[in-house]
Design a protein around this motif. Structure first.
Motif, short mmCIF file in Angstrom:
data_model
loop_
_atom_site.label_atom_id
_atom_site.label_comp_id
_atom_site.label_asym_id
_atom_site.label_seq_id
_atom_site.Cartn_x
_atom_site.Cartn_y
_atom_site.Cartn_z
N LEU A 293 0.85 -1.19 0.00
CA LEU A 293 0.00 0.00 0.00
C LEU A 293 0.89 1.25 0.00
N GLY A 294 0.29 2.36 -0.39
CA GLY A 294 1.04 3.61 -0.42
C GLY A 294 1.56 4.01 0.95
N SER A 295 0.88 3.56 2.01
CA SER A 295 1.28 3.92 3.37
C SER A 295 2.48 3.11 3.87
N ALA A 296 2.84 2.04 3.15
CA ALA A 296 3.94 1.19 3.60
C ALA A 296 5.27 1.91 3.38
N LYS A 297 6.07 2.01 4.45
CA LYS A 297 7.35 2.72 4.35
C LYS A 297 8.54 1.82 4.72
N TYR A 298 8.26 0.80 5.47
CA TYR A 298 9.33 -0.08 5.95
C TYR A 298 8.93 -1.53 5.80
N VAL A 299 9.95 -2.38 5.81
CA VAL A 299 9.69 -3.82 5.77
C VAL A 299 10.41 -4.47 6.96
N GLU A 300 9.65 -5.24 7.72
CA GLU A 300 10.23 -5.95 8.86
C GLU A 300 10.38 -7.42 8.51
N PHE A 301 11.49 -8.01 8.92
CA PHE A 301 11.74 -9.43 8.67
C PHE A 301 11.85 -10.14 10.01
#
Lengths: 312, 233
Positions: A160-168
């Motif tokens: 989504l446009g609101s996604a800024k980071y990715v957590e693993f």
């Protein structure tokens, strides 16, 4: 300068020295597997080994540098879930069961879903990527990974446009792991979304042309070659897209020592040791560490205008 | 009742000079085993992916171990009454210095390859190297003054005062280890606990001695110089 480049022989086609040395055990295993099949058994024994990575595309991102021998890549590991000695993962990680395996991709995405390994292998054509790996402990390797761009996986779930980071999030299974409270388990890492979408960012499923050995983070691990090795989380079970910078295990353990970004940077020392030089495994003299581990041309623009001393 | 455990212990209390010399020779060889194992691993190409790191860690480990073994001599002697143990102490201490020298040499030659600039920066800027290096520097005068001639030259009291810096050296050594590990302090913690026990025993004995002297009748003026407590104030 002499640059050695094997043009036509895929590294997977060369019998690795360790495998060669281990051929008797391999033959025994193969024999046992054949016997199981002959007896009408499920043939589970060789399931992991039998997974074929298929034809591997070459990558323009590969370095022509000399590969670190397989025995060193697979016996000198930091995988603290299996012990903090470099030799521990090779000794204990075999306890981890990597099939079946599912990876949940969730959070700020249009199509959250789980992937099993068969599905993951079809996300994108598997490539061989020979990358430098620089550990925060000032040693380095050159590893022929097999994998696909993380971007391909993320696109499949439509961030989504609101996604800024990715957590693993890595697997945490106290039943098979050596569980001392060294870090706050499960192991967590994170990237900014643009870092995660960068074409260099790889999800590795193999190395040296074969399925990843457990100690290297089977069955699926992150490889971010311009960051210190600990950013490349192993044995991933959850990928979560968020709008806030995720906490990461090492940053929680030592905020002044392990930053969120942790880009390889010879000018910013770890508080306890210099990062100006590194020892390439197999070499005697240390070599100079390159900004972004030599990938500055591709990734420096991601950090334009940022103070990399503050955002270390 | 010909042999009892106590008579067996008693026999260990009194060793002849020949027995002590033999024991010393044996222990001398035993103390070289860690080095021999390293050398053997080197020639078998069995030092692992990062041989320099392996050598650095092994020589560092043995420096700390020999420091603790040396510091264990006095408590062990007190507990067992095997007073001949003290005759092994110098050799054990010198082995701590020996492995410490190898450890430092590994760092200077193999790790940094005489990059003096980097070495100076390390010593000044990296606390774990600062304390490790200090510990080594403090060991040098102890090694230099370890000979009988030097003990005579300095006189027992001054020699003893100087050699009490081994407590500081051991503390710095454990700190060196503690500060270098990334997250898992389990191993340095073991060394720290052993050192704490060895130092606490001394503190406790010293306190006992102080109380004993306090409760004892005031010593005769002439007798005073004859009392040389092991750990005076």
């Amino acid at each position: 300068m002499l640059i050695k480049r094997a043009a036509d022989i895929r590294s997977s086609e060369i019998t690795a020295p360790a495998l060669y040395a281990d051929r008797r055990r391999f033959l025994r295993l193969a024999g046992a597997g054949a016997a199981t099949l002959a007896l009408g058994g499920p043939g589970q024994l060789l399931a992991a080994q039998a997974r074929d990575l298929g034809p591997l595309a070459k990558s323009p991102f590969s370095t022509p540098e000399e590969l670190t021998p397989l025995k060193d890549v697979t016996r000198y590991n930091n995988f603290y879930e299996f012990g903090t000695d470099k030799a521990d993962p090779a000794q204990y990680a075999h306890r981890m069961k990597t099939e079946p395996w599912t990876v949940k991709v969730e959070g700020l995405v249009a199509k959250p879903r789980s992937f099993d390994l068969d599905q993951l292998y079809k996300i994108a054509p598997l490539e061989e990527r020979i990358y430098r790996l620089r550990c925060v402990e000032a040693w380095s390797m050159v590893v022929p990974w097999v994998g696909f761009p993380l971007a391909a996986l993320l696109k499949a779930v439509e961030p989504l446009g609101s996604a800024k980071y990715v957590e693993f999030v890595s697997l945490y299974d106290p039943k098979v792991m050596n569980t001392r409270p060294v870090l706050d388990w499960p192991y967590r890492e994170g990237l900014r979304l643009d870092e995660a979408m960068h074409p260099l960012t790889l999800m590795a499923v193999g190395l040296y042309g074969e399925v990843l050995p457990n100690q290297n983070g089977a069955p699926l691990r992150l490889v971010v070659p311009w960051k210190y090795g600990f950013k490349s989380a192993k044995s991933i079970v959850t990928i979560r897209l968020t709008d806030k910078q995720p906490n990461t295990s090492w940053n929680d353990a030592g905020p002044s020592e392990y930053g969120f970004y942790s880009n390889v940077n010879p000018d910013v020392d770890h508080p306890r040791w210099s990062q100006a030089k590194e020892r390439r495994i197999g070499e005697f003299l240390k070599r100079k560490t390159l900004p972004f581990n030599g990938y500055a041309e591709q990734v420096a623009s991601l950090y334009a205008g940022m103070d990399l001393r503050k955002n270390f | 009742m010909t042999t009892t455990p106590s008579s067996h212990t008693a026999s260990l209390r009194m060793l002849s000079n020949t027995q002590i010399a033999t024991l010393k020779g044996l222990i001398f060889c035993l103390c070289l085993v860690p080095l021999a194992l390293l050398a053997s691993a080197f020639f078998r190409d069995a030092l692992g992916a990062n041989p320099i790191e392996t050598i650095t860690h092994a020589t560092g480990d043995w420096t700390l171990r020999f420091l603790l073994i040396t510091l264990a001599v006095t408590p062990l002697r007190k507990l067992t009454h095997w007073h001949w143990l003290v005759r092994l102490r110098r050799m054990l201490g010198l082995y701590a210095f020996f492995y410490g020298t190898l450890h430092l040499a590994t760092y200077l030659v193999l790790d940094q390859f005489f990059d003096w600039n980097a070495v100076v920066l390390d010593v000044l800027k990296r606390p774990y190297i600062t304390v490790g290096f200090s510990a080594f520097v403090l060991m040098v005068p102890l090694a230099v003054t370890s000979t009988n001639a030097m003990i005579r030259r300095l006189g027992g009291r001054r020699w003893q005062a100087l050699h009490r810096s081994v407590y500081a050296i051991a503390i710095l050594g454990v700190l060196h280890f503690w500060w270098l590990v990334k997250a898992d302090v389990f191993e340095p913690l073991i060394y720290a606990l052993i050192l704490a026990v060895l130092l606490s025993l001394r503190a406790w004995w010293r306190e006992q001695e102080r109380r004993r002297q306090q409760s004892a009748p005031p010593p005769l003026a002439t007798g005073r110089s004859r009392i040389i407590p092991i750990l005076p104030r």
